[in-house]
Scaffold this motif. Structure first.
Motif, mmCIF file in Angstrom:
data_model
loop_
_atom_site.group_PDB
_atom_site.id
_atom_site.type_symbol
_atom_site.label_atom_id
_atom_site.label_comp_id
_atom_site.label_asym_id
_atom_site.label_seq_id
_atom_site.Cartn_x
_atom_site.Cartn_y
_atom_site.Cartn_z
ATOM 1 N N ILE A 189 0.764 -1.063 -0.054
ATOM 2 C CA ILE A 189 0.049 0.178 0.100
ATOM 3 C C ILE A 189 1.348 1.712 -0.005
ATOM 4 C CG2 ILE A 189 -1.653 1.327 1.375
ATOM 5 C CD1 ILE A 189 -2.317 -1.098 2.418
ATOM 6 N N THR A 190 0.507 2.684 -0.683
ATOM 7 C CA THR A 190 1.758 3.667 -1.114
ATOM 8 C C THR A 190 0.165 4.673 -1.189
ATOM 9 O OG1 THR A 190 3.176 2.870 -2.249
ATOM 10 C CG2 THR A 190 2.458 5.147 -2.114
ATOM 11 N N ILE A 191 0.580 5.782 0.458
ATOM 12 C CA ILE A 191 -0.361 7.037 -0.356
ATOM 13 C C ILE A 191 0.569 7.943 -0.709
ATOM 14 C CG2 ILE A 191 -1.147 9.080 0.925
ATOM 15 C CD1 ILE A 191 -1.555 6.950 4.061
ATOM 16 N N ASN A 192 -0.128 8.116 -2.011
ATOM 17 C CA ASN A 192 1.036 9.117 -3.273
ATOM 18 C C ASN A 192 0.874 11.061 -2.408
ATOM 19 O OD1 ASN A 192 -0.409 6.698 -4.589
ATOM 20 N ND2 ASN A 192 1.992 6.744 -5.112
ATOM 21 N N GLY A 193 -0.121 11.397 -1.712
ATOM 22 C CA GLY A 193 -0.866 12.748 -1.741
ATOM 23 C C GLY A 193 -2.046 12.687 -0.931
ATOM 24 N N GLN A 194 -2.072 13.345 -0.427
ATOM 25 C CA GLN A 194 -3.779 14.009 -0.173
ATOM 26 C C GLN A 194 -3.964 15.569 -0.224
ATOM 27 O OE1 GLN A 194 -1.961 12.924 3.823
ATOM 28 N NE2 GLN A 194 -3.200 14.756 4.327
ATOM 29 N N SER A 195 -5.054 15.394 -0.070
ATOM 30 C CA SER A 195 -5.900 17.426 -0.751
ATOM 31 C C SER A 195 -6.150 17.135 0.675
ATOM 32 C CB SER A 195 -6.716 17.614 -1.757
ATOM 33 O OG SER A 195 -6.767 18.609 -1.112
#
Length: 230
Positions: free
Chosen positions: A21-27
């Motif tokens: 699992i990878t979190i690439n970005g968030q707004s």
């Protein structure tokens, strides 16, 4: 756990990865106004179904650190998302072999979310049984301030002058004194957007028959609000 949900500039950071699992970005926004629509986005990749995930607000301590012992506010996900790879049954996120961005829309109810300083908290895990040490975290050092919305008596009178709800026929009437309002959204008491009326015109009537009886919040495109009962 109380429920909530906003729009802001995208914050991209070095990808956070644990196993598949990878979190690439968030707004995530830096400011939330009570009694206003809110939007949050998350971009992730995963070779497995993400069985547990959280997007929350936690209050901060005087030194600026997260107060994990304090009450948290969870962003309500529901079906109020946009994106090509939406949540599946329950609260699971589907496999995403390439970066998938989901945007969640909700409403910040001032009666539920108090004014104050918070930090965003984003976490993904393969399942609820996955050890916490294997969880994947987003950028949880982003400050957010919840502010009050100061609506004058004249603001509410203006809304009541242009919007009329008939609970007997379950219809919404827009008068000819519409002003600059061009869109209205309707939220239930959980902060879930249940209906959007686009291209609002004067002297128009809109069907609300698909809505269950209960209390709702009407939010206009110029961020005025009024509650009504069906």
């Amino acid at each position: 756990m109380k429920k909530l949900l906003i729009m802001a500039s995208v914050i991209l950071f070095g990808a956070t990865t644990q196993a598949q699992i990878t979190i690439n970005g968030q707004s995530t926004p830096a400011t939330i106004q009570q009694n206003s629509a809110v939007t949050v986005s998350l971009t992730y990749t995963s070779t497995v179904t993400v069985g547990e995930w959280q997007i929350q607000l936690f209050p901060v301590n005087p030194d600026g650190s997260i107060n994990y012992g304090g009450p948290s506010t969870q962003i309500y996900i529901g079906n109020n998302y946009t994106g090509s790879n939406p949540p599946i049954s329950g609260s699971s996120l589907p496999i995403a072999t390439s970066p998938s961005t989901l945007t969640f829309n909700s409403y910040c109810d001032g009666a539920i979310v108090p004014v104050g300083n918070y930090k965003w908290f984003v976490k993904l895990k393969e399942s609820t049984s996955t050890p916490e040490g294997q969880a994947v975290y987003g950028n949880n050092d982003i400050n957010v301030t919840v502010t009050s919305q100061s609506l004058s008596v004249s603001d509410f009178k203006k809304l009541s002058d242009v919007v009329f709800v008939n609970s007997a026929t379950k219809t919404l009437k827009i008068s000819d004194k519409i002003g600059d309002v061009n869109t209205v959204a309707i939220y239930n008491t959980s902060g879930v957007k249940v209906k959007t009326i686009q291209d609002v015109t004067a002297n128009s009537t809109h069907d609300l028959s698909t809505l269950a009886n209960g209390l709702y919040m009407l939010v206009s495109s110029d961020n005025q609000t009024v509650k009504f009962v069906l």
